[in-house]
Design a protein around this motif. Sequence first.
Motif, PDB file in Angstrom:
ATOM      1  N   ASN A 129       0.934  -1.125  -0.032  1.00  0.00           N
ATOM      2  CA  ASN A 129       0.102  -0.079  -0.092  1.00  0.00           C
ATOM      3  C   ASN A 129       0.860   1.403  -0.125  1.00  0.00           C
ATOM      4  O   ASN A 129       1.760   1.558   0.807  1.00  0.00           O
ATOM      5  CB  ASN A 129      -0.844   0.001   1.259  1.00  0.00           C
ATOM      6  N   GLU A 130       0.644   2.057  -1.083  1.00  0.00           N
ATOM      7  CA  GLU A 130       1.472   3.373  -1.204  1.00  0.00           C
ATOM      8  C   GLU A 130       1.622   4.249   0.052  1.00  0.00           C
ATOM      9  O   GLU A 130       2.623   4.663   0.527  1.00  0.00           O
ATOM     10  CB  GLU A 130       0.855   4.067  -2.297  1.00  0.00           C
ATOM     11  N   VAL A 131       0.330   4.277   0.792  1.00  0.00           N
ATOM     12  CA  VAL A 131       0.368   5.310   2.010  1.00  0.00           C
ATOM     13  C   VAL A 131       1.138   4.424   3.206  1.00  0.00           C
ATOM     14  O   VAL A 131       1.960   5.126   3.853  1.00  0.00           O
ATOM     15  CB  VAL A 131      -1.055   5.593   2.277  1.00  0.00           C
ATOM     16  N   LEU A 132       0.589   3.183   3.517  1.00  0.00           N
ATOM     17  CA  LEU A 132       1.174   2.542   4.691  1.00  0.00           C
ATOM     18  C   LEU A 132       2.613   1.983   4.533  1.00  0.00           C
ATOM     19  O   LEU A 132       3.271   2.218   5.480  1.00  0.00           O
ATOM     20  CB  LEU A 132       0.143   1.031   4.645  1.00  0.00           C
ATOM     21  N   SER A 133       2.950   1.954   3.313  1.00  0.00           N
ATOM     22  CA  SER A 133       4.265   1.382   3.239  1.00  0.00           C
ATOM     23  C   SER A 133       5.343   2.617   3.716  1.00  0.00           C
ATOM     24  O   SER A 133       6.297   1.858   4.205  1.00  0.00           O
ATOM     25  CB  SER A 133       4.652   1.018   1.808  1.00  0.00           C
ATOM     26  N   GLU A 134       4.956   3.629   3.948  1.00  0.00           N
ATOM     27  CA  GLU A 134       6.027   4.760   4.214  1.00  0.00           C
ATOM     28  C   GLU A 134       5.981   4.731   5.811  1.00  0.00           C
ATOM     29  O   GLU A 134       6.800   5.189   6.470  1.00  0.00           O
ATOM     30  CB  GLU A 134       5.708   6.072   3.919  1.00  0.00           C
ATOM     31  N   GLU A 135       5.007   4.023   6.413  1.00  0.00           N
ATOM     32  CA  GLU A 135       4.861   3.917   7.823  1.00  0.00           C
ATOM     33  C   GLU A 135       5.448   2.728   8.530  1.00  0.00           C
ATOM     34  O   GLU A 135       5.901   2.845   9.823  1.00  0.00           O
ATOM     35  CB  GLU A 135       3.292   3.912   8.227  1.00  0.00           C
TER      36      GLU A 135
ATOM     37  N   GLU B 127      -4.819   8.874   4.491  1.00  0.00           N
ATOM     38  CA  GLU B 127      -3.722   9.699   4.512  1.00  0.00           C
ATOM     39  C   GLU B 127      -4.037  11.006   5.418  1.00  0.00           C
ATOM     40  O   GLU B 127      -3.002  11.311   6.235  1.00  0.00           O
ATOM     41  CB  GLU B 127      -3.719  10.308   3.026  1.00  0.00           C
ATOM     42  N   LYS B 128      -5.006  11.484   5.624  1.00  0.00           N
ATOM     43  CA  LYS B 128      -5.147  12.528   6.341  1.00  0.00           C
ATOM     44  C   LYS B 128      -5.075  11.988   7.887  1.00  0.00           C
ATOM     45  O   LYS B 128      -4.435  12.824   8.907  1.00  0.00           O
ATOM     46  CB  LYS B 128      -6.596  13.348   6.355  1.00  0.00           C
TER      47      LYS B 128
ATOM     48  N   ILE C 134      -3.147   9.604   9.165  1.00  0.00           N
ATOM     49  CA  ILE C 134      -1.877   9.354   9.129  1.00  0.00           C
ATOM     50  C   ILE C 134      -0.863  10.737   9.388  1.00  0.00           C
ATOM     51  O   ILE C 134      -0.094  10.649  10.288  1.00  0.00           O
ATOM     52  CB  ILE C 134      -1.384   8.339   8.269  1.00  0.00           C
ATOM     53  N   GLU C 135      -1.121  11.451   8.441  1.00  0.00           N
ATOM     54  CA  GLU C 135      -0.466  12.919   8.447  1.00  0.00           C
ATOM     55  C   GLU C 135      -0.575  13.493   9.862  1.00  0.00           C
ATOM     56  O   GLU C 135       0.183  14.171  10.399  1.00  0.00           O
ATOM     57  CB  GLU C 135      -0.756  13.647   7.508  1.00  0.00           C
TER      58      GLU C 135
END
Length: 198
Positions: A87-93, A151-152, A154-155
Amino acid sequence: MNGCDFKSRTGSLLDEIEGKFFEERVALEAKYQKLYEPLYAKRYNIVNGVVEVDGVAQEPTSENAAEGGDSDAKGIPDFWLTALKSNEVLSEEIQERDEPILKYLKDMKWSRIDDPKGFKLEFFFHANPFLKNSVQTKTYHMVDEDDPILEKAIELTHHVCWRTEIEWYPGKNVTQKILKKKPKKGSKNTKPITKTEE
């Protein structure tokens, strides 16, 4: 009719329509959530090896074999770790230190929270050497109630909270670093000094 009167009526009408839209969206999401549940149950059974899928060879992954893993493992090894990292968003976390724990993740569930607006994620784990509790719950409170985008949430990490106290096995808390220092020469204390850093 003057400009202010028109603007006021238009704004009121827009608010009313938007309110109906969000009401119907919540009902629609609830309807489809119920339709998804049998699919999620089927996924759980396949991922965790409760049922076997015809036509799928149960071969150990090269990583599992290299680590001396169980070649008779059932289900789909590391399914959730792979899904989360894809997942593009979760992979960064996901940090490298999280990966050994996420290999034990057996299921995730999502549910809406109405007051305050947001959602809840439940993480279900197999027995493992890291966590004592098998279920971790995390809630996300949305800043913009009308735009429930992960995304909002997580940010704005100060709007995220763990509902479950994470109970680590001794020495297995991956968020802490244990440093051992030898005592200085000539010191009366001969035992190594242990310090824990977050």
